[in-house]
Design a protein around this motif. Structure first.
Motif, PDB file in Angstrom:
ATOM      1  N   SER A 155      21.976  31.608  -8.037  1.00 59.16           N
ATOM      2  CA  SER A 155      22.566  32.553  -8.983  1.00 59.16           C
ATOM      3  C   SER A 155      22.558  33.965  -8.409  1.00 59.16           C
ATOM      4  CB  SER A 155      21.787  32.483 -10.300  1.00 59.16           C
ATOM      5  OG  SER A 155      22.126  33.558 -11.121  1.00 59.16           O
ATOM      6  N   ALA A 156      21.467  34.299  -7.712  1.00 55.56           N
ATOM      7  CA  ALA A 156      21.372  35.638  -7.128  1.00 55.56           C
ATOM      8  C   ALA A 156      22.370  35.837  -5.997  1.00 55.56           C
ATOM      9  CB  ALA A 156      19.958  35.868  -6.609  1.00 55.56           C
ATOM     10  N   LEU A 157      22.746  34.747  -5.327  1.00 56.31           N
ATOM     11  CA  LEU A 157      23.691  34.854  -4.210  1.00 56.31           C
ATOM     12  C   LEU A 157      25.141  34.747  -4.667  1.00 56.31           C
ATOM     13  CD1 LEU A 157      21.916  32.563  -1.560  1.00 56.31           C
ATOM     14  CD2 LEU A 157      21.837  35.048  -1.735  1.00 56.31           C
ATOM     15  N   VAL A 197      24.657  26.104  -0.613  1.00 53.40           N
ATOM     16  CA  VAL A 197      25.384  26.015  -1.883  1.00 53.40           C
ATOM     17  C   VAL A 197      26.469  27.087  -1.949  1.00 53.40           C
ATOM     18  CG1 VAL A 197      25.163  26.330  -4.381  1.00 53.40           C
ATOM     19  CG2 VAL A 197      23.477  24.965  -3.142  1.00 53.40           C
ATOM     20  N   ARG A 198      26.108  28.307  -1.546  1.00 53.61           N
ATOM     21  CA  ARG A 198      27.096  29.393  -1.592  1.00 53.61           C
ATOM     22  C   ARG A 198      28.204  29.160  -0.558  1.00 53.61           C
ATOM     23  NH1 ARG A 198      30.076  32.028  -4.677  1.00 53.61           N
ATOM     24  NH2 ARG A 198      30.824  34.032  -3.896  1.00 53.61           N
ATOM     25  N   GLN A 199      27.863  28.618   0.598  1.00 51.07           N
ATOM     26  CA  GLN A 199      28.901  28.313   1.590  1.00 51.07           C
ATOM     27  C   GLN A 199      29.909  27.316   1.016  1.00 51.07           C
ATOM     28  OE1 GLN A 199      26.089  27.267   4.828  1.00 51.07           O
ATOM     29  NE2 GLN A 199      27.210  28.714   6.118  1.00 51.07           N
ATOM     30  N   ILE A 200      29.402  26.317   0.329  1.00 53.96           N
ATOM     31  CA  ILE A 200      30.308  25.319  -0.251  1.00 53.96           C
ATOM     32  C   ILE A 200      31.161  25.948  -1.350  1.00 53.96           C
ATOM     33  CG2 ILE A 200      30.392  23.145  -1.541  1.00 53.96           C
ATOM     34  CD1 ILE A 200      27.814  22.314  -0.059  1.00 53.96           C
ATOM     35  N   GLU A 201      30.551  26.829  -2.137  1.00 52.38           N
ATOM     36  CA  GLU A 201      31.320  27.506  -3.195  1.00 52.38           C
ATOM     37  C   GLU A 201      32.445  28.344  -2.593  1.00 52.38           C
ATOM     38  OE1 GLU A 201      27.701  28.108  -6.456  1.00 52.38           O
ATOM     39  OE2 GLU A 201      28.438  29.809  -5.292  1.00 52.38           O
ATOM     40  N   LEU A 202      32.143  29.047  -1.511  1.00 58.36           N
ATOM     41  CA  LEU A 202      33.160  29.899  -0.892  1.00 58.36           C
ATOM     42  C   LEU A 202      34.245  29.071  -0.215  1.00 58.36           C
ATOM     43  CD1 LEU A 202      30.839  32.640   0.651  1.00 58.36           C
ATOM     44  CD2 LEU A 202      32.580  33.025  -1.104  1.00 58.36           C
ATOM     45  N   TRP A 248      24.429  44.929  -8.923  1.00 53.07           N
ATOM     46  CA  TRP A 248      23.462  43.844  -9.016  1.00 53.07           C
ATOM     47  C   TRP A 248      22.519  44.104 -10.169  1.00 53.07           C
ATOM     48  CZ3 TRP A 248      23.202  39.541  -5.932  1.00 53.07           C
ATOM     49  CH2 TRP A 248      24.131  39.522  -4.888  1.00 53.07           C
ATOM     50  N   THR A 249      22.180  43.058 -10.885  1.00 61.34           N
ATOM     51  CA  THR A 249      21.205  43.183 -11.947  1.00 61.34           C
ATOM     52  C   THR A 249      19.814  43.237 -11.322  1.00 61.34           C
ATOM     53  OG1 THR A 249      20.913  40.816 -12.182  1.00 61.34           O
ATOM     54  CG2 THR A 249      22.690  41.834 -13.468  1.00 61.34           C
ATOM     55  N   ALA A 301      15.669  41.128  -7.698  1.00 60.76           N
ATOM     56  CA  ALA A 301      14.317  40.574  -7.584  1.00 60.76           C
ATOM     57  C   ALA A 301      14.345  39.225  -6.885  1.00 60.76           C
ATOM     58  CB  ALA A 301      13.696  40.449  -8.970  1.00 60.76           C
ATOM     59  N   LEU A 302      15.370  38.425  -7.202  1.00 60.78           N
ATOM     60  CA  LEU A 302      15.462  37.099  -6.588  1.00 60.78           C
ATOM     61  C   LEU A 302      15.775  37.208  -5.105  1.00 60.78           C
ATOM     62  CD1 LEU A 302      17.337  35.284  -9.455  1.00 60.78           C
ATOM     63  CD2 LEU A 302      15.121  34.633  -8.539  1.00 60.78           C
ATOM     64  N   LEU A 303      16.674  38.138  -4.768  1.00 61.34           N
ATOM     65  CA  LEU A 303      16.992  38.321  -3.356  1.00 61.34           C
ATOM     66  C   LEU A 303      15.756  38.769  -2.586  1.00 61.34           C
ATOM     67  CD1 LEU A 303      20.470  40.045  -3.645  1.00 61.34           C
ATOM     68  CD2 LEU A 303      20.007  37.821  -2.634  1.00 61.34           C
ATOM     69  N   GLN A 304      14.996  39.680  -3.173  1.00 62.42           N
ATOM     70  CA  GLN A 304      13.798  40.152  -2.482  1.00 62.42           C
ATOM     71  C   GLN A 304      12.759  39.052  -2.400  1.00 62.42           C
ATOM     72  OE1 GLN A 304      12.619  43.851  -4.246  1.00 62.42           O
ATOM     73  NE2 GLN A 304      14.368  44.945  -3.384  1.00 62.42           N
TER      74      GLN A 304
END
Ligand code: SF4
Length: 268
Positions: free
Chosen positions: A72-74, A188-193, A3-4, A9-12
């Motif tokens: 983006s972070a997810l 959004v991530r659920q739809i991407e997956l 992870w960058t 930072a975004l996740l936190q």
């Protein structure tokens, strides 16, 4: 891939805890930094909630500003990691009143996706979306098209069900724009997956989130929209149908439109 600093930072900032870097966790899938779903979700990390709205420039509406960066972070999360991330999320105040998060249910490669609004009391207690009377009505409508939320059926006859919001608002109040914006990246991530062939958006908040439209459902239903290239059909929420029986016929028309759309795209 590690992870960058920006992703971490975004996740936190969302209140998500990063357990380990992928290259230090051989058992994890690439990009996964959280425990697999088969393990019990760890207790919510004592990290601060997402930055309050006042921290953003007043000219940036929260519903538009938060989602792209956090999505983006997810982006590296697989299904188990995403589920764990949701389970530990403290990004909005709803984390303090929920019994548990309500992630979603169904086949991870289902061709159909139903997107509802927010968990109610039964969903909050059971951890599954669309249970109770409204869920039973949805299941019956889906069954009429030989569709099921079961996770072990053929993908083309399977439906994945998720809510726009993963935590129950107290006393089933309407979600705020800030809460919807904070939670949207998970959807959004659920739809991407999932990469569904069709999305059924049920209810006002699902429609507002996916189509960015405040128009009434009655004016959006009856035609095929697009979300990130995926055909999307708008329809009434089953809980509303229970109170307004004449609208059931319209909801059935919407399901038939969705089925025709899927069949049409499969035939191309
Ligand atoms: S509603 Fe969504 S953003 Fe808010 S705490 Fe629950 S999972 Fe996190």
């Amino acid at each position: 891939m590690p992870w960058t600093e920006r992703q971490q930072a975004l996740l936190q900032a969302m209140g998500l805890r990063v357990w380990a870097e992928p290259d230090r966790e051989p058992a994890a899938e690439a990009g996964s930094v959280l425990p697999p779903a088969s393990e019990p979700a760890p207790p919510a990390a004592p990290v601060p909630a997402a930055p309050p709205a006042r921290a953003r420039p007043v000219s940036s509406p929260p519903a538009r500003a938060a989602a792209p960066a956090v999505a983006s972070a997810l982006a590296g999360l697989d299904w188990p990691a995403l589920r764990s991330a949701v389970a530990g999320c403290q990004a909005c105040s709803l984390c303090s009143s929920r019994t548990q998060t309500v992630f979603g249910v169904g086949h991870p490669q289902a061709h159909w996706m139903v997107v509802g609004e927010a968990p109610g009391e039964n969903e909050d207690l059971q951890g599954e979306p669309f249970v109770g009377a409204a869920g039973q009505l949805l299941d019956r409508m889906l069954a009429a098209l030989q569709l099921s939320r079961a996770a072990d059926g053929p993908p083309e006859r399977s439906v994945y069900i998720a809510n726009t919001l993963k935590c129950r608002p107290p006393r089933n109040r309407n979600p705020s724009a800030e809460e919807l914006a904070q939670c949207e990246p998970f959807l959004v991530r659920q739809i991407e997956l999932l990469q569904p062939r069709i999305i059924l958006a049920m209810g006002r908040f699902a429609v507002q989130t996916l189509l960015r439209s405040d128009e009434p459902i009655g004016r959006l239903r009856g035609r095929v929209h697009r979300y990130q290239g995926v055909p999307l059909v708008v329809t009434y929420h089953p809980a509303y149908l229970l109170r307004s029986l004449p609208e059931k016929a319209k909801a059935w028309d919407d399901l038939c439109l969705a089925a025709e759309t899927v069949e049409g795209s499969a035939a191309v």
